[in-house]
Write a protein that holds these residues in place. Structure first.
Motif: not given
Length: 784
Positions: A364, A368, A407, A416
């Motif tokens: 994650t 990002e 997310l 999120n």
């Protein structure tokens, strides 16, 4: 010499050394008297180099100013050829800044200068460069026209090398026009011509990737040994390295296909080790050779590409640790040379590798970073090297969707949910950037959650591979998430069938059943929440194929959604300075065609539609011969009417060149239309409140056609756009338009409610109760 040195460093991605060389060069010039044409010429050359450095660093506005200075000097010292080159640079910067009109004007100036040149090899090359840049900025038809001139000139003078290069460019244009057979024929002409080895190699590579795209792998496979031989005979250069990487990309596609077939034959068993003669092995060998060549050239960007694609082979054969090691090496180099367009690809790849190994949190975080890198380069993506294979659908869109998927796993937090919503909006903006080949213009915007804080719910459906995620924003409440267990493919298939049924001239049981199925996925999970509150408006931020169907026609088993709520669409989380329309000041500039024009049929009911407008409102009408592109432009400037109504053939497509409205003299493409409408806003500092496109339709067979509708809505700078998803030339259209304006001008209702009442008037009419008549009208943007 310092200026040329800076250019060499730029080619190698050595940005600090490139900056240092150009700074020294400028310092020397500033300490020298610029008294002769020769010294002025050197100064212009230095400025051109400085502009390319600024442009590469993402400073398009500064680069444009620098290139303008260089152009002025070239013109002053009468250096026509260098003026042309500098103007082409300006056009690239203007396009990156979203200055459509200026881009076209600059390229037109280049073309005029080239046409005045005597026939020569230089002119043939200049026309080819112009054709290539027109293709890059999305002006496909003019690109083809200019390239055909270049080809005719090269053939007339027998410049064999230029003939081959221009045929290659014409193949790329045909490919952009989705004319695969013509593209293959152009590439074949290059291959059989007496062309340089590199040009022939590029033609064979383009043929191979196109054949794989067309689902003809056996023919593609036959080109593999030929390309291998050609590559071995090329001298070391960046072009050779990129050709090797391009070849490896196609070999990986062949490998993926073979693996899928073998998986099916083995009942879904995954294969971890590629066979020694497999396309994967051939791709790995090709990339290893390209990597060695990139290192010998000290070409760091090429090295980053080769290492990253090598990592991808190990990813696809599930050798995770080797895949991760190579990807991390590629990413380090890309970051070291400050190449964001390469870095995001390896951040994304690293995210996939970590996710596959169950490292969700680490994945994650890397996703990002990839998302943030993409945000920083949005419009630069269109300038990705044409020598490498690049597709928005394959190389950009999945980064956003896979990040959102991570997310929204398990029980997402408010942070999120907010981030997922922002990521999907960023995807929609990126789609529009890719559609227009430029960064979309932005005005004074406000968050849609804050527009109507008492009576509107905002619904964000997000299509993921294995489910439909729905984020709901209710007035004054935290965001919440619901899911529907439907795969992206099943959703797409159902929506497509439903759309086809909606357009039939009679109500089918299947139409209601399909509408109910989509309702069950999209609204049923949030139905109770909506009923509990006295909401009047549902605002949808639609995703993917859902943009091709009218939410008004969703069916709960008893009623259509429009019978309970006003409905509006918005392409993103923000609106252009929304405010309610003032009924008293409602004036309309209306234009329309009733006669057959440019191969399009006559629109016999447009006359009644325009008469309805004249009856209801203060208006100025441009009909048939009086509705030319220049007359529309003049009236937009002269009249301060807040509503612009265009009742003419028009098409929304996922391709900007095929998105247009028809005027008497010509089709007005979306970029030209947006420039005309925005020119009025700049001159009067007064946005168009409402743009109505009443006879338009989405392109048949184009699953992403509604992107064109969103594109028109965003780029027009109008606060709201009312458009039709399919065209109906019958009396229902005139009745609907008359009713809409009657309600809008006489009652203090929102645009969304005026639209709803006009749609209900058709729904309750025995002759027009079928959704085919009332459902196609959608309101995009400000619903107040």
């Amino acid at each position: 010499m310092l200026s040329y040195l800076s250019l060499a460093h730029q080619q190698l991605g050595d940005w600090s050394q490139a900056s240092s060389a150009i700074a020294q060069s400028l310092k020397l010039i500033q300490n020298s008297p610029l008294t002769t044409d020769n010294s002025q010429l050197i100064f212009a050359h230095v400025l051109n180099t400085q502009g390319s450095l600024q442009f590469a660093g993402g400073q398009a506005e500064v680069a444009l100013a620098t290139w303008k200075r260089a152009t002025d000097i070239y013109k002053q010292v009468k250096e026509r050829n260098r003026t042309i080159g500098s103007l082409i640079n300006q056009a690239q910067a203007q396009q990156a800044l979203g200055l459509f009109l200026q881009t076209r004007q600059t390229l037109d100036e280049v073309e005029q200068m080239l046409q005045q040149e005597p026939n020569s090899q230089l002119k043939a090359i200049g026309l080819r460069s112009l054709g290539n840049i027109r293709l890059l900025v999305g002006d496909v038809s003019n690109s083809r026209r200019v390239l055909q001139q270049s080809l005719a000139l090269a053939e007339q003078q027998e410049f064999n090398q230029d003939i081959a290069a221009t045929l290659l460019s014409l193949g790329n244009v045909a490919r952009a026009e989705k004319n695969a057979s013509a593209a293959l024929a152009f590439y074949q002409q290059v291959i059989t011509a007496n062309a340089p080895t590199l040009t022939r190699t590029q033609a064979q590579l383009n043929q191979l990737s196109l054949l794989l795209e067309m689902g003809r792998p056996q023919e593609g496979q036959s080109l593999v040994p030929v390309i291998q031989t050609l590559l071995q005979n090329l001298p070391p250069s960046r072009a050779t390295v990129y050709a090797g990487i391009n070849f490896a990309q196609s070999l990986m596609r062949l490998g993926n296909r073979e693996q899928r077939i073998e998986n099916r034959e083995q009942g879904g068993t995954l294969i971890h080790e590629p066979a020694t003669s497999s396309p994967y092995t051939q791709a790995a060998q090709t990339l290893a050779a390209a990597l060695q060549q990139a290192k010998s050239l000290s070409d760091r960007p090429s090295e980053a590409y080769a290492l990253g694609y090598l990592g991808r082979i190990y990813e696809q054969t599930q050798q995770w640790s080797e895949a991760q090691k190579l990807t991390e090496q590629a990413l380090l180099i890309a970051q070291a040379v400050n190449s964001s367009e390469i870095a995001y690809q390896w951040q994304w790849q690293l995210g996939r590798i970590l996710k596959a190994q169950g490292q969700i949190e680490a994945a994650t975080q890397v996703y990002e970073k990839a998302f943030k890198t993409l945000q920083s380069i949005r419009s630069d993506l269109i300038a990705t090297s044409p020598d490498l294979q690049f597709s928005f659908r394959e190389s950009v869109e999945p980064v956003y969707r896979q990040f959102v998927d991570l997310l929204l796993q398990k029980s997402p937090t408010q942070d999120n949910l907010k981030q997922a919503r922002e990521v999907i909006e960023s995807l929609q903006l990126a789609e529009l950037d890719n559609f227009f080949r430029t960064a979309c213009l932005e005005g004074q915007t406000v968050a849609i959650d804050t527009v109507d804080q008492t009576e509107a719910a905002v619904i964000y459906p997000i299509i993921l591979a294995d489910r439909l995620a729905i984020i709901l924003s209710l007035p004054g409440e935290p965001l919440r998430q619901y899911t529907a267990a439907v795969s992206g493919l099943e959703l797409e298939d159902t929506v497509e069938q439903w759309r086809q049924n909606l357009e039939k001239p009679f109500t089918t049981p299947e139409s209601k059943l399909l509408g109910q199925r989509v309702y069950d996925w999209l609204i049923r999970p949030i139905e109770a929440e909506l009923k509990e509150r006295s909401l009047k408006t549902l605002v949808f931020v639609l995703d993917g194929v859902l943009r091709n169907v009218p939410m008004a026609a969703l069916y709960d088993g008893q009623q259509y959604l429009i019978e309970r709520y006003s409905i509006a669409l918005t392409p993103g989380l923000r609106l252009l300075n929304p405010q309610a329309i003032q009924p008293r000041s409602l004036g309309v500039l209306a234009a329309g065609l009733t006669e057959e024009r440019h191969g399009f049929s006559a629109l016999s009911n447009v006359n009644s539609e325009l008469q309805e407008i004249q009856t209801e409102l203060k208006s100025r009408i441009l009909l048939n011969q009086s509705f030319t592109s220049s007359a529309l432009a003049n009236q937009l400037q002269a009249l301060p009417f807040p509503v612009v109504h265009l009742a003419t053939h028009g098409q929304f497509s996922s391709n900007a060149n095929e998105t247009f409205i028809l005027a008497w003299d010509k089709p007005i493409e979306v970029t030209e239309l947006s420039a005309l409408l925005r020119k009025r806003e700049q001159a009067r500092e007064q946005a168009i409140e409402l743009l109505v496109l009443s006879a338009c339709e989405t392109a048949a067979g184009d699953k992403r056609a509604a992107l064109g509708l969103a594109g028109v809505a965003v780029q027009a700078g109008a606060r709201s756009t009312l458009a039709s998803l399919w065209s109906l030339d019958d009396e229902s259209g005139a009745q609907f338009i008359g009713q809409f304006y009657r309600i809008l001008s006489s009652r203090r209702l929102s645009k969304a409610e005026a639209l709803r009442q006009a749609q209900l008037s058709l729904l309750r009419d025995q002759n027009f109760r079928h959704p085919r008549y009332w459902a196609p009208y959608v309101l995009v943007g400000n619903w107040l």
